[in-house]
Design an enzyme around this catalytic site. Structure first.
Site, PDB file in Angstrom:
ATOM      1  CE  LYS A 186       3.521   0.023  -2.683  1.00 34.35           C
ATOM      2  NZ  LYS A 186       4.438  -0.033  -3.849  1.00 34.35           N
ATOM      3  CB  SER A 212       7.863  -0.211  -2.243  1.00 32.65           C
ATOM      4  OG  SER A 212       7.035   0.154  -3.343  1.00 32.65           O
ATOM      5  CB  SER A 261       7.545  -1.530  -6.348  1.00 33.71           C
ATOM      6  OG  SER A 261       8.758  -0.880  -6.059  1.00 33.71           O
TER       7      SER A 261
END
Length: 571
Positions: free
Chosen positions: A173, A247, A271
């Site tokens: 990410k 996220s 997340s």
């Protein structure tokens, strides 16, 4: 005469004082009782008023949720665009299987890497999960891996031991630093920042032979849904009208779409686990402090926040979780005893179907409840394990407990984080600019900045109350789980909502966030698709450093219920 008068006056005063004292003495108990009864009555009335207000707010919230769902279906339609089918069988392999085939020369790293690059290019126009890449550099790394294997300088056994993922492409990410790639964390002021070196976890994966090839989308400042003003919005592979979570949403998305064999995510309130749940893959949040957070942005602002935050593996196949965790745990791996066999018959299973009815948190979907009951029936009947349904009342306060324990003495707020710590944004001004499309921030980011300064204050009586509640819940879990217990709990109360729906379901993250508060390991496990054709699943929680129990249960559930389901397959 004056002397006699003064004496009489003095006696009269004493008599009146004595009489008054006697009167006061005899009146005090009854007066106190009246005051005590009045206080109790006032407290009772206040509690009733608060209870009534909560009921009104809850009813209003439920109505709002239904209204927004109706509007979402009207705007988006019943189902969004579906994924293109998987045609290359290389994409269906686990990372562990690919590594084995590469080092035994059944496949080359170049053809494996090219297959995943092609898949990224195929699905990204629809999903918008990849925000940066090093495709050409990755292919050169793959060529070097193939040459190393062909040279014979290392035996197959040596490669397996020293470079267990040699030649396998890996994604991560956009908040975990990768040398040369963007490192924005979805923050506008970081849009041009690039990683000068790998984060520690990625460095360890690269040392184990993995090849970084793609960077995936995140939410703004790694909070809420994976949408930001730099890269836009990511879409769910099972229904493009639904969210991917955050996220690590882009990472969950790329895995589910079979565009990456495995990847790294990070988790401070769910997340890793929420995106894994929404996208139907596996994701593991390790025990606190086991995996280095170096190279992750935003950084934790306190030791407490650092204990919540953890980098962990995300993948389609449970078999990849353990070898990945062993690598990124580095010198902490021995304390996890990952190679110690787990006899599931000796594991104690505890489960709770919901949080007990927390304020403004959605009820658990029927599909999720049914899946959990099937799982517990499997462990009772097939595994012959001890299974017990429990009710931990403090879980009703999961959201306020996380919010309070996230507070720090630092003056740095979310408004400062959105400015990349270069001053602070004015959230009221940004809110005014947002409808005019003049703001560089998302609506949820602006609203978070507005509300974050409110609520519990660090060091207040309410703050200490929730700290105490946390400590008590830590003790409850420690006593319940011991070293051979797992707790089965929903990862999220609903399947993936429509885009923007989290704005009015903001506290649903509490199901994962409370596990961060406790510092415990937890694995999100997919259990197929529900009635809407969207992934359902649960999370498996274990005691501190008992990560291997989570992983063993995940492997068993994958074997029994099928695990990841390719997105193009309809429910």
């Amino acid at each position: 005469m004056r002397g006699e008068a003064d004496k009489l006056k003095h006696k009269a005063k004493n008599f009146l004082r004595t009489l008054g004292a006697c009167g006061a003495g005899s009146a005090t108990p009854s007066h106190a009782k009246r005051m005590d009864a009045q206080t109790k009555q006032n407290l009772l009335e206040r509690r009733k008023a608060r209870s009534l207000l909560k009921t009104v707010i809850n009813v209003g919230h439920k109505f709002l949720v239904l209204l927004v769902r109706w509007l979402s279906r009207t705007i988006y339609g019943e189902h969004g665009k579906r994924m293109p089918p998987i045609t290359n069988l290389i994409l269906m392999e686990s990372a562990t299987s690919l590594a084995t085939k590469i080092r035994t020369r059944k496949l080359t790293s170049v053809e494996v890497t090219q297959a995943f690059i092609d898949r990224c290019r195929e699905v990204n126009p629809l999903l918008n999960c990849v925000v940066d890449e090093r495709f050409e550099a990755a292919l050169k790394d793959a060529e070097r891996a193939d040459k190393l294997i062909a040279s014979g300088t290392m035996t197959v056994e040596q490669l397996e031991r020293e470079k267990p993922f040699l030649g396998v492409p890996i994604s991560t990410k956009d908040c975990i630093r990768v040398e040369g790639l963007l490192h924005t964390s979805g923050i506008w002021n970081r849009r041009n920042i690039r990683g000068d070196k790998d984060a520690r976890a990625m460095e360890l994966m690269r040392r184990a032979g993995a090849i970084p090839f793609a960077l995936t989308n995140v939410s703004e400042c790694c909070m809420w849904e994976s949408v930001n003003t730099i890269h836009g919005r990511s879409r769910n592979p099972y229904d493009a009208n639904r969210i991917v979570g955050g996220s690590s949403g882009g990472e969950g998305c790329i895995q589910a779409a079979a565009a990456s064999p495995f990847g790294l995510g990070s988790d401070i309130g769910g997340s890793i686990r929420m995106p894994a749940f929404f996208n139907g893959i596996f994701g593991h949040k390790p025990t606190k402090f086991v995996v280095s957070n170096e190279g992750q942005y935003p950084v934790a602002l306190s030791e407490e926040q650092n204990s919540f935050l953890g980098i962990g593996p995300m993948c389609r196949y449970a078999t990849d979780l353990k070898p990945m965790l062993r690598i990124i745990a580095d010198e902490n791996a021995p304390k996890l005893r990952l190679d110690e066999p787990v006899d599931l018959k000796q594991v104690k299973f505890f489960y709770q179907i919901n949080d007990g009815g927390a304020h403004l948190v959605s009820p658990v979907d029927l599909d999720i409840r049914d899946a959990m009951e099937k799982v517990m029936a499997h462990f009772r009947a097939t595994v012959k394990a001890e299974v017990k349904k429990v009710y931990l009342d403090k879980l009703r306060k999961s959201a306020p407990m996380w919010l309070a324990n996230m507070k720090t003495p630092s003056k740095v707020g979310f408004d400062s984080q959105l400015a990349n710590l270069e001053g602070a944004i004015n959230p009221w001004l940004e809110l005014a600019k947002w409808p005019l499309r003049m703001s560089n921030h998302t609506l949820i980011g602006i609203l978070t900045a507005l509300t974050e300064r409110g609520g519990v204050k660090y060091g207040s009586a309410e703050y200490h109350h929730y700290v105490q509640q946390k400590q008590e819940l830590v003790s409850e879990f420690r006593d319940m789980l011991g070293e051979n217990g797992v707790f089965i709990y929903p990862t999220h109360p609903t399947v993936a909502p429509y885009h923007n729906e989290p704005l009015i379901r903001a506290l649903n993250f509490s199901y994962t966030a409370i596990i961060n508060v406790l510092g415990l390991p937890a694995t999100a496990v997919p259990l197929g698709l529900g009635r809407e054709g969207l992934p359902v699943g649960l999370q498996v929680v274990a005691g501190v450093n008992q990560d291997r129990l989570c992983l063993a249960v995940a492997c068993e559930l994958e074997r029994a219920f099928g695990g990841w389901v390719a997105p193009e397959v309809k429910a």
